[in-house]
Design an enzyme around this catalytic site. Structure first.
Site, PDB file in Angstrom:
ATOM      1  CG  ASP A 109      56.940  73.536   6.960  1.00  0.00           C
ATOM      2  OD1 ASP A 109      57.844  73.614   7.809  1.00  0.00           O
ATOM      3  OD2 ASP A 109      56.131  72.595   6.932  1.00  0.00           O
TER       4      ASP A 109
HETATM    5  C1  BGC Z   1      57.345  70.739   9.367  1.00  0.00           C
HETATM    6  C2  BGC Z   1      56.727  71.784  10.236  1.00  0.00           C
HETATM    7  C3  BGC Z   1      57.677  72.227  11.317  1.00  0.00           C
HETATM    8  C4  BGC Z   1      58.980  72.664  10.684  1.00  0.00           C
HETATM    9  C5  BGC Z   1      60.001  73.169  11.669  1.00  0.00           C
HETATM   10  C6  BGC Z   1      58.728  71.130   8.897  1.00  0.00           C
HETATM   11  O1  BGC Z   1      59.345  70.101   8.224  1.00  0.00           O
HETATM   12  O2  BGC Z   1      56.499  70.500   8.262  1.00  0.00           O
HETATM   13  O3  BGC Z   1      55.524  71.327  10.784  1.00  0.00           O
HETATM   14  O4  BGC Z   1      57.098  73.247  12.069  1.00  0.00           O
HETATM   15  O5  BGC Z   1      59.523  71.574   9.956  1.00  0.00           O
HETATM   16  O6  BGC Z   1      60.491  72.177  12.458  1.00  0.00           O
END
Ligand code: BGC
Length: 763
Positions: free
Chosen positions: A287
């Site tokens: 993530d």
């Molecule tokens: C979130 C994810 C997301 C990613 C990209 C992260 O902070 O937890 O769910 O896909 O950002 O935007």
């Protein structure tokens, strides 16, 4: 004569054909050969470059921003980009990749969470429709629009089971139930990926966040989790597995730790469970800054943690650039092996191959498609219909709803006249200039015979700072700096001169979603004061509740005649709310997360275990039994609950046979009659309880549901099959087994109001 000749030809040619068939490589062999060839030409730097995922230039959900992106692409230091859209911009980035030494195409991702420009209701709302084909179609449309705008990879579905409504990200998931969550996970993956990932209108799905992110302690986002294997295997893991079994091409790792090891560096999770036990063949991305956050978790410096993440099974590094800047050195030092880098690189190249990017890197860059296939009238029409199916009627005393198309309606509240608040969290692609406010939508749907008047009535939150935090990402909610009493008095006057009051209250869309945890999940106080004042006018009041989570509504349930929970319904929400308020559509949504009476009851969910001292039918309060001194154990609204403008009456539940044997099936049957005056839809739910087991089992588990529509007076028979497979669970040795013994089946309109029958599993 003709026939004989044909037969002759067939016998002659068969052996030749069979021989040829043997030598024709399978799709998989072709892919392997292609990628092996390509990798044999790649330098270590180029391989590590493939593992690097960068943003399109803007930080979205963290502090870090990718820099020097174009130079990095040209050097082969980037595998994929996210949050860059439009065929023009994506073509430009891909052209740079095509000028890199080996011309390896980039993959383009984004959080396409609940629709693309045609934004649908938030996932928690979609779940409330209990309609899998509808949900699949929202994902299908999202993929069509997103691929028309250049994307080929979506960070969805988010399948984190969640039982703590303080956690803002419950808005992004399907609620508290593993069975329903698994069905939705599958529908979403099918919708995005279709039957052919190479088609120009399908995209690769990335199921997230593996794993247990929804169990963040105290509902505080990014917090630690700690969970038994029993709960993990039986409750939290099934939706991820369902998405993977449905063919999800990639997985995103969660931020939290599991058994003391952060998921991003958790070898048990990413290799033993995901790859070996579940047989996952796609690639795994971290993530946002998940790799570098391992430093803050206390696992070492960036070089150390990057090595740990790679070795655990995190193939792609999102934004941290820990892989890009340290893996080569770790390789020299023998901390990681070239085999580990090769594995990750191969999996990412395979994803690009499966999407057909090596055949045509620009296949998603059609400006023609972008103008024709996005925000079409059909898509908007479907978005409006979809939204109406997600609203949940929580209360409707004296048939306050539906509203009549006459007289004056006072539409009051801070959420009544804002466009940007309508689509909900993660509506990054919605064009807010095209989104009607509730005031506009309602006026349009009401028609000429109704006069709609409006007043703000209150601010969103009394504290100006908290209102700013709750309206992040440019959500625009009007703020009035006059004293609270003045703003309320003005609204009361408007209400007094009307026939009915519609109070648009609740949360702003950014009060749920990522980084939006709350400890008080009620309607903010200043809005509640307004609501109380409106009720005092004696006019009928309808609370149109905007919410990204289950809220505590005990006072509202006791005092407000009608409550319609509209969540955040996407770009067409305003008109859809009008459709339901005026009764053009009868609400049929049912909540998929328990609404507690108060925050102190959390976590509160229907499929709880029994305890050795269950309160059962004993009176509240009973000393030395499992209950509270200050509140009953009951939820305010149970899982599966939702009313309709009509009423449904259930017949008795009949069972075809009280004994079930493996390999056979028995059925439970009930009749449902529409006993009211409106046509309507009802979600009939089947729950099962295993009464005696080697482990403690939940008091009820959802095992089936059917959504039926009934005209007034109509009766339908609903039948559910029960098989031995449906009774399996992970026992204390984590073996997936069923155990002979006594069971109960329950059928009903929600998890509380059910009728039951007994049966036995005999082996
Ligand atoms: C979130 C994810 C997301 C990613 C990209 C992260 O902070 O937890 O769910 O896909 O950002 O935007």
């Amino acid at each position: 004569m003709k026939k004989i000749i044909i037969a002759f030809v067939v016998t002659l040619t068969l052996p030749v054909f069979a021989q040829q068939k043997k030598s024709v490589p399978t799709e998989k062999q072709k892919m392997n050969t292609f990628i092996s060839n390509l990798m044999s030409k790649m330098t270590v730097d180029e391989k590590i470059g493939q593992l690097n995922l960068v943003t399109g230039g803007e930080a979205t959900t963290g502090a870090a921003v990718s820099t020097g992106v174009e130079t990095k692409i040209a050097k082969g230091n980037v595998g994929g980009i996210f949050s860059l859209t439009t065929p023009q911009k994506i073509r430009k980035a891909q052209e740079i990749a095509m000028r890199s030494r080996l011309k390896i195409p980039l993959i383009f991702g984004q959080d396409v969470i609940h629709g693309y420009k045609t934004t649908f209701p938030i996932p928690l709302a979609l779940a409330a429709s209990w309609d899998m084909s509808l949900i699949e179609k929202t994902a299908r449309i999202a993929a069509t629009e997103a691929t028309a705008d250049g994307l080929n990879w979506t960070f969805s579905p988010m399948v984190d089971l969640a039982r703590d409504p303080r956690w803002g990200r419950v808005a992004e998931g399907s609620g508290e139930d593993p069975f329903l969550g698994s069905a939705i996970a599958k529908a979403m993956v099918k919708g995005y990926q279709g039957n052919d990932l190479k088609a120009i209108n399908t995209m690769m799905s990335c199921v997230k966040h593996l794993a247990l992110y929804g169990a963040a302690e105290a509902g505080r986002d990014y917090n630690t989790t700690d969970m038994s294997f029993d709960r993990m295997y039986n409750e939290y893991l099934p939706p991820y597995k369902a998405a993977i079994d449905a063919g999800a091409g990639s997985v995103m790792v969660s931020f939290n730790d599991i058994n003391g090891v952060p998921a991003t560096a958790n070898k048990w999770l990413l290799t033993d469970l995901l790859r070996k036990e579940w047989g996952f063949k796609g690639f795994v991305t971290a993530d946002y800054t998940g790799v570098s956050e391992l430093v803050a978790h206390g696992l070492g410096d960036l070089k150390t943690v990057s090595g740990l993440a790679l070795k655990a099974g995190t193939d792609m590094d999102m934004v941290s650039e820990g892989y890009l800047t340290t893996l080569k050195q770790s390789l020299k030092e023998g901390k990681v092996t070239i085999a580990q880098i090769n594995t990750a690189c191969r999996l990412i190249l395979e994803a690009k191959y499966k999407l057909g990017l090596f055949d045509d890197p620009f296949k998603y860059c059609s400006e023609d498609r972008a103008t024709k296939e996005i925000l079409t009238p059909e898509n908007l029409k479907f978005a409006r219909e979809t939204a109406t199916k997600t609203f949940v009627l929580l209360k409707n005393e004296k048939q306050t709803l539906p509203l009549q198309r006459k007289g004056t309606i006072a539409l009051i509240g801070p959420l009544a006249n804002t466009a940007s608040n309508m689509p909900g969290t993660w509506s990054v692609n919605a064009d807010m200039s095209k989104v009607p406010t509730l005031l506009q939508g309602l006026t349009e749907v009401a028609g000429d015979k109704v006069k709609i008047v409006h007043a703000l009535g209150s601010n969103l939150i009394a504290d100006a700072n908290q209102q700013i935090w709750g309206t992040a990402h440019g959500r625009d909610i009007p703020r009035d700096n006059r004293p609270e009493s003045e703003i309320i008095a003005e609204a009361v006057k408007v209400a007094e001169n009307s026939d009915v009051v519609v109070a648009a209250l609740g949360e702003a869309s950014e009060m749920s979603g990522e980084s939006s945890s709350r400890t008080d999940i009620g309607i903010p106080d200043t809005q509640k004061k307004l609501l109380a004042a409106l009720l005092q006018t004696g006019k009928p009041v309808v609370l149109v509740l905007f919410a990204g989570r289950p809220m505590t509504l005990t006072w509202e349930q006791a005092n407000v005649p009608a409550i319609l929970n509209v969540w955040f319904g996407g770009v067409e929400a305003a008109k859809a709310i009008g459709d339901v308020l005026f009764g053009d559509v009868n609400p049929s949504g049912k909540i998929t997360m328990t609404f507690p009476q108060n925050v102190g009851q959390i976590p509160l969910y229907y499929a709880h275990k029994m305890t050795g001292r269950p309160l059962g039918d004993r009176p509240w309060y009973s000393r030395f039994w499992s209950n509270y001194l200050d509140v009953t154990n009951d939820p305010l609204y149970p899982f599966g609950y939702g009313l309709s403008y009509t009423t449904f009456s259930y017949g008795n539940v009949k069972i075809s046979n009280n004994t079930l044997k493996p390999g056979q099936q028995i059925t439970v049957t009930t009749t449902v009659t529409n006993s009211g005056a409106h046509a309507g839809e009802e979600v009939v739910q089947l729950y099962i309880r295993d009464l005696v087991g080697s482990s403690t089992r939940p008091v009820k588990e959802l095992k089936g549901f059917q959504k039926i529509s009934l005209k007034p007076g109509e009766t339908k028979t609903v039948t559910f099959a029960i098989t031995e497979e449906m009774l399996r669970f992970y026992n204390s040795q984590l073996k997936f087994v069923s155990e002979a013994g006594d069971f109960k089946a329950f059928v009903g309109t929600n998890s509380r109001d059910v009728k039951e029958v007994d049966f036995k599993l005999v082996k």
